[in-house]
Design an enzyme around this catalytic site. Sequence first.
Site, PDB file in Angstrom:
ATOM      1  N   LYS A  49      45.649  -7.987  22.754  1.00  0.00           N
ATOM      2  CA  LYS A  49      45.287  -8.780  23.934  1.00  0.00           C
ATOM      3  C   LYS A  49      45.860 -10.196  23.867  1.00  0.00           C
ATOM      4  O   LYS A  49      46.393 -10.705  24.844  1.00  0.00           O
ATOM      5  CB  LYS A  49      43.753  -8.850  24.088  1.00  0.00           C
ATOM      6  CG  LYS A  49      43.102  -7.486  24.280  1.00  0.00           C
ATOM      7  CD  LYS A  49      41.609  -7.600  24.547  1.00  0.00           C
ATOM      8  CE  LYS A  49      40.789  -8.136  23.381  1.00  0.00           C
ATOM      9  NZ  LYS A  49      40.725  -7.195  22.219  1.00  0.00           N
ATOM     10  N   ARG A  61      32.797  -8.603  27.741  1.00  0.00           N
ATOM     11  CA  ARG A  61      32.741  -7.621  26.668  1.00  0.00           C
ATOM     12  C   ARG A  61      31.510  -6.731  26.767  1.00  0.00           C
ATOM     13  O   ARG A  61      31.333  -5.841  25.940  1.00  0.00           O
ATOM     14  CB  ARG A  61      32.654  -8.392  25.349  1.00  0.00           C
ATOM     15  CG  ARG A  61      33.715  -8.058  24.330  1.00  0.00           C
ATOM     16  CD  ARG A  61      33.434  -8.979  23.160  1.00  0.00           C
ATOM     17  NE  ARG A  61      34.208  -8.729  21.997  1.00  0.00           N
ATOM     18  CZ  ARG A  61      35.356  -9.346  21.718  1.00  0.00           C
ATOM     19  NH1 ARG A  61      35.912 -10.168  22.570  1.00  0.00           N
ATOM     20  NH2 ARG A  61      35.948  -9.105  20.570  1.00  0.00           N
ATOM     21  N   ARG A  79      46.461  -8.012   9.607  1.00  0.00           N
ATOM     22  CA  ARG A  79      46.566  -9.205  10.440  1.00  0.00           C
ATOM     23  C   ARG A  79      46.132 -10.462   9.677  1.00  0.00           C
ATOM     24  O   ARG A  79      45.197 -10.428   8.897  1.00  0.00           O
ATOM     25  CB  ARG A  79      45.664  -9.029  11.674  1.00  0.00           C
ATOM     26  CG  ARG A  79      45.707 -10.183  12.632  1.00  0.00           C
ATOM     27  CD  ARG A  79      45.392  -9.726  14.032  1.00  0.00           C
ATOM     28  NE  ARG A  79      43.970  -9.804  14.348  1.00  0.00           N
ATOM     29  CZ  ARG A  79      43.463  -9.532  15.553  1.00  0.00           C
ATOM     30  NH1 ARG A  79      44.242  -9.122  16.537  1.00  0.00           N
ATOM     31  NH2 ARG A  79      42.182  -9.631  15.771  1.00  0.00           N
ATOM     32  N   ARG A  83      33.015  -3.747  14.379  1.00  0.00           N
ATOM     33  CA  ARG A  83      33.579  -4.225  15.648  1.00  0.00           C
ATOM     34  C   ARG A  83      34.047  -3.071  16.515  1.00  0.00           C
ATOM     35  O   ARG A  83      33.880  -3.097  17.730  1.00  0.00           O
ATOM     36  CB  ARG A  83      34.729  -5.197  15.382  1.00  0.00           C
ATOM     37  CG  ARG A  83      34.239  -6.584  14.986  1.00  0.00           C
ATOM     38  CD  ARG A  83      35.301  -7.373  14.287  1.00  0.00           C
ATOM     39  NE  ARG A  83      36.429  -7.707  15.143  1.00  0.00           N
ATOM     40  CZ  ARG A  83      37.659  -7.958  14.699  1.00  0.00           C
ATOM     41  NH1 ARG A  83      37.926  -7.886  13.412  1.00  0.00           N
ATOM     42  NH2 ARG A  83      38.606  -8.286  15.543  1.00  0.00           N
ATOM     43  N   ARG A 107      40.764 -13.226   8.624  1.00  0.00           N
ATOM     44  CA  ARG A 107      39.492 -13.633   9.225  1.00  0.00           C
ATOM     45  C   ARG A 107      38.321 -12.984   8.495  1.00  0.00           C
ATOM     46  O   ARG A 107      38.440 -11.879   7.995  1.00  0.00           O
ATOM     47  CB  ARG A 107      39.463 -13.217  10.700  1.00  0.00           C
ATOM     48  CG  ARG A 107      40.174 -14.190  11.598  1.00  0.00           C
ATOM     49  CD  ARG A 107      40.473 -13.661  12.982  1.00  0.00           C
ATOM     50  NE  ARG A 107      39.426 -12.826  13.569  1.00  0.00           N
ATOM     51  CZ  ARG A 107      39.533 -12.297  14.796  1.00  0.00           C
ATOM     52  NH1 ARG A 107      40.600 -12.523  15.538  1.00  0.00           N
ATOM     53  NH2 ARG A 107      38.577 -11.552  15.278  1.00  0.00           N
TER      54      ARG A 107
HETATM   55  P1  ADP Z   1      38.947  -9.174  18.679  1.00  0.00           P
HETATM   56  O1  ADP Z   1      39.325  -8.926  20.094  1.00  0.00           O
HETATM   57  O2  ADP Z   1      40.104  -9.048  17.750  1.00  0.00           O
HETATM   58  O3  ADP Z   1      37.742  -8.412  18.243  1.00  0.00           O
HETATM   59  P2  ADP Z   1      38.004 -11.861  19.336  1.00  0.00           P
HETATM   60  O4  ADP Z   1      38.719 -13.019  18.808  1.00  0.00           O
HETATM   61  O5  ADP Z   1      38.149 -11.539  20.777  1.00  0.00           O
HETATM   62  O6  ADP Z   1      38.475 -10.640  18.430  1.00  0.00           O
HETATM   63  O7  ADP Z   1      36.441 -11.987  19.032  1.00  0.00           O
HETATM   64  C1  ADP Z   1      35.959 -12.268  17.757  1.00  0.00           C
HETATM   65  C2  ADP Z   1      34.440 -12.325  17.756  1.00  0.00           C
HETATM   66  O8  ADP Z   1      33.985 -13.345  18.643  1.00  0.00           O
HETATM   67  C3  ADP Z   1      33.727 -11.072  18.227  1.00  0.00           C
HETATM   68  O9  ADP Z   1      33.607 -10.116  17.212  1.00  0.00           O
HETATM   69  C4  ADP Z   1      32.374 -11.659  18.657  1.00  0.00           C
HETATM   70  O10 ADP Z   1      31.579 -11.961  17.538  1.00  0.00           O
HETATM   71  C5  ADP Z   1      32.767 -12.964  19.286  1.00  0.00           C
HETATM   72  N1  ADP Z   1      33.040 -12.837  20.742  1.00  0.00           N
HETATM   73  C6  ADP Z   1      34.226 -13.117  21.358  1.00  0.00           C
HETATM   74  N2  ADP Z   1      34.150 -12.904  22.683  1.00  0.00           N
HETATM   75  C7  ADP Z   1      32.887 -12.480  22.923  1.00  0.00           C
HETATM   76  C8  ADP Z   1      32.200 -12.069  24.103  1.00  0.00           C
HETATM   77  N3  ADP Z   1      32.794 -12.056  25.312  1.00  0.00           N
HETATM   78  N4  ADP Z   1      30.897 -11.676  23.966  1.00  0.00           N
HETATM   79  C9  ADP Z   1      30.279 -11.686  22.772  1.00  0.00           C
HETATM   80  N5  ADP Z   1      30.886 -12.048  21.625  1.00  0.00           N
HETATM   81  C10 ADP Z   1      32.167 -12.440  21.683  1.00  0.00           C
END
Ligand code: ADP
Length: 211
Positions: A13, A88, A127, A171, A160
């Site tokens: 993404k 999400r 990553r 996740r 990370r």
């Molecule tokens: P990825 O898409 O690789 O899982 P992100 O950087 O988008 O990683 O998100 C990392 C973390 O940030 C998620 O696992 C969650 O803990 C938090 N997070 C990010 N966006 C949201 C969201 N829209 N709602 C709830 N938690 C979020």
Amino acid sequence: MKVILLGPPGAGKGTIAKALMQHDGSVQISTGDILRAAITAGTTLGKQVEAAMAAGNLVTDELIMDIMEQRLQEEDCQQGYLLDGFPRTIPQAEALKALLAKLGEKLDCVLELDIPRDVIIDRLTTRRTCNNCGEIYNVKSKPPRVEDVCDVCGSEIMQRDDETEEAIENRLQIYNQQTAPLVDFYRNDGLLVSVPSSDIEPVMQAIRQRI
Ligand code: ADP
Ligand code: ZN
């Protein structure tokens, strides 16, 4: 353009968002980047979300909506935005719909990056991320020029906290349970465009066809 990028962790993404951003001046808004920046800066928000994020759990819908309600009204969003990692959950998608209606804005489409699970796991475990500027590397396919040093800003690149095997499993499970239902939600709204790839070109093509 106003686009949501939907797809499991590791689907690409962020990479797609950056490519699309150069294309037409829309801004990338990554809720993950916003939260990680808050943790690094040690703000109240950062302290609130640190433990949940390290475990790979979602932070609450309320916190996310507070952040996004403000963010989407900032000046740089007027040209368009690419939402990366938001919404999400179904409650976030409903709240976004209400917010956009209130602001009189409309999404162009929701791009679903549909990637096989084994590809995702391989990508996530290899990553690495710059803890300063957020640039993403991959030990196999995109290593930095100097080992562990960010090409862009010279800071250290790291794995990370939520990219341990256990957190990745968690996740992906959360994605399947809480985020995957958004595919039907946006299909019902007539906004869904599915691309069975995270390579830049097929995604760009799908976008061009749509907009
Ligand atoms: P990825 O898409 O690789 O899982 P992100 O950087 O988008 O990683 O998100 C990392 C973390 O940030 C998620 O696992 C969650 O803990 C938090 N997070 C990010 N966006 C949201 C969201 N829209 N709602 C709830 N938690 C979020
Ligand atoms: Zn950097």
